[in-house]
Design an enzyme around this catalytic site. Structure first.
Site, short mmCIF file in Angstrom:
data_model
loop_
_atom_site.label_atom_id
_atom_site.label_comp_id
_atom_site.label_asym_id
_atom_site.label_seq_id
_atom_site.Cartn_x
_atom_site.Cartn_y
_atom_site.Cartn_z
N ASN A 221 -2.74 -9.35 9.57
CA ASN A 221 -3.70 -9.09 11.62
C ASN A 221 -3.12 -7.94 12.15
OD1 ASN A 221 -5.82 -10.01 11.44
ND2 ASN A 221 -5.40 -11.97 11.82
N HIS B 211 -14.08 -9.40 12.09
CA HIS B 211 -13.64 -10.06 13.27
C HIS B 211 -15.40 -8.96 14.27
CE1 HIS B 211 -9.52 -11.56 13.57
NE2 HIS B 211 -10.37 -11.98 12.53
N CYS C 172 -10.26 -10.36 5.33
CA CYS C 172 -10.18 -11.60 6.48
C CYS C 172 -10.71 -13.01 6.29
CB CYS C 172 -10.98 -10.83 7.88
SG CYS C 172 -10.66 -12.00 9.45
N ASP C 173 -10.30 -14.25 6.44
CA ASP C 173 -10.44 -15.80 6.60
C ASP C 173 -11.80 -15.64 7.51
OD1 ASP C 173 -8.99 -15.22 8.56
OD2 ASP C 173 -8.61 -17.85 8.70
N TYR D 122 -16.28 -13.73 17.48
CA TYR D 122 -14.75 -12.54 17.74
C TYR D 122 -16.38 -11.75 18.73
CZ TYR D 122 -11.00 -14.02 16.13
OH TYR D 122 -9.76 -14.42 15.11
#
Length: 447
Positions: free
Chosen positions: A149, A202, A171-172, A270
């Protein structure tokens, strides 16, 4: 025909997420056979705790796999097929500063969003580029699967500064949300769904979710999210499958308000930081942020368990578990190694996939993945609301990378000012000056 055995280096061997990756790799040896696993980290002591436990786990469960833990780049990156990278430059001590400095000014302090994400990005760029360079020097045919990140800034940096490198940024977070969607629907797995999604890391939206027979699953998920956010039925009934930290429960519940802005789609959690920043500040404790929560919980649990395994010399009753993101990275590695043509959500150059959006933007969209890497799918045109939000955020990400590459104070100030999370340019400058002081050891000099 037997599958070719793979050689892997985990860059960030001292990460608390590393044991989860090892457990997932071991669970999938029939589909992704491995001849060698290496750990690489620049913190010997931290890595050693994870490595000592891993060595015991491998001896008991897969003694045929050669294991090496090293701080030497040549030893780590020679003779490998994949780099699985998840580094944290500055560790959690710097994350704590990323979160607490903005909060002094009444601004969201968060790991990947706003000033905190920008600060972290300025530290991560150099570290990730260093790994790419090691890979290309010692194993030029290897692929890097990067989930360090903040993924959006790192992806833009690799696009701009290492445009020909074999690196895929992932990205998880969407994976985790999709697992919740599957639970809401009563499905066994998120893999029972086929999704369409677009956005930035995000910062995105699901536009279509179907089962394998083509039935539309969106209405049922929307009905649940409109009332409960992404809090699952089990959590609502007080029977969660796993213990969730309070900050995450707040995030999953807040999705209800985020969803209300555009009920045609389902949002990434997010987005709450961008749509309701004042709520997040009010909900935050400037003396005890998410970094403290992680250090007190996940960090302690993982290192304590690894040290316990190392001390008793057996992992027969190990409490280390597979992580969501570990399963995702194994699927990605398999797709490249064996040309499985799996459909996966990745961060890739737009290049027309979103027709009415910047072709150079690093967007998060479904791709078909094979031995040549990702083939992005076309998402068509996107609505004005999402397009406007994404253009602003892409501007932030590009300015951060330019500031790092050029050593430009002005561009980093502009990046902070452009962020939806920061109320004005004066506060942006105050936060920036504090962040520069805190990051002297990690950022390039800005003039």
């Amino acid at each position: 025909m037997a599958l070719k055995e793979q050689s892997i280096v985990v860059a960030g061997g001292g990460s608390t997420f590393t044991p989860g990756i090892i457990m997932m790799l071991l669970e999938n040896l029939d589909k992704f056979p491995i001849r060698q696993i290496k750990f690489y980290d620049n913190d010997y002591d931290r890595q050693k705790q994870i490595a000592d436990a891993t060595e015991i786990i491998l001896k008991e469960r897969a003694p045929q796999i050669k294991f090496v833990a090293t701080t030497d780049p040549e030893e780590a990156f020679t003779d490998i097929d994949f780099v699985m990278a998840h580094i944290r430059v500055g560790k959690y001590a710097m994350r704590e500063k990323d979160e607490k400095i903005p909060l002094k000014y009444g601004v969201v302090g968060q790991e990947t969003c706003g000033p905190g994400g920008i600060a972290y990005g300025m530290r991560s760029i150099g570290g990730v580029l260093e790994l790419v360079d090691y890979m290309e020097k010692y194993s030029p045919d290897a692929w890097m699967l990067n989930y360090s990140n903040p993924a959006a800034i790192v992806a833009e940096a690799t696009r701009k500064l290492r445009p020909n490198s074999k690196i895929i940024n992932i990205c998880d977070m969407p994976v985790g949300i999709e697992a919740r969607m599957a639970e809401i629907l009563g499905l066994e797995s998120r893999k029972d769904m086929t999704i369409r999604y677009y956005g930035l890391n995000h910062f995105g939206w699901w536009t279509d979710i179907r089962d394998k027979d083509g039935n539309d699953l969106m209405p049922k998920i929307k009905e649940h999210v409109a009332e409960h956010g992404y809090v699952t039925p089990g959590e609502l009934n007080g029977r969660p499958e796993e213990e969730i930290e309070p900050s995450w429960m707040h995030t999953f519940g807040k999705a209800k308000e985020v969803y209300a802005l555009d009920p045609k789609v389902l949002p990434n959690t997010y987005l709450k930081y961008y749509f309701y920043p004042q709520d997040e500040v009010e909900h935050s404790n400037p003396e005890h942020t998410r970094a403290n929560e992680v250090m007190e919980n996940r960090e302690k649990k993982v290192f304590s368990e690894c040290n316990r395994i190392a001390n008793i010399k057996t992992a027969k009753d190990a409490k280390l578990v597979t992580d969501d993101h570990a399963s995702y990275i194994v699927d990605l590695a398999r797709a490249i190694a064996y040309n499985t043509r799996e459909r996966m959500l990745l961060i890739v150059p737009n290049n027309g996939s979103i027709v009415n959006f910047d072709p150079t933007a690093m967007v998060e969209i479904p791709c078909i993945v094979g031995s040549q890497g990702p083939e992005p799918l076309t998402m068509g045109e996107i609505p004005r609301f999402q397009k406007g939000l994404m253009e602003q955020q892409v501007g932030v990400e590009k300015l951060v990378v330019e500031a790092w590459a050029e050593g430009s104070y002005q561009k980093l100030w502009q990046a902070l000012t452009l962020s939806r999370i920061v109320p004005n340019a004066r506060i942006a400058k105050q936060i920036l000056d504090d962040l520069i002081e805190a990051n002297k050891e990690y950022w390039p000099e800005l003039v």
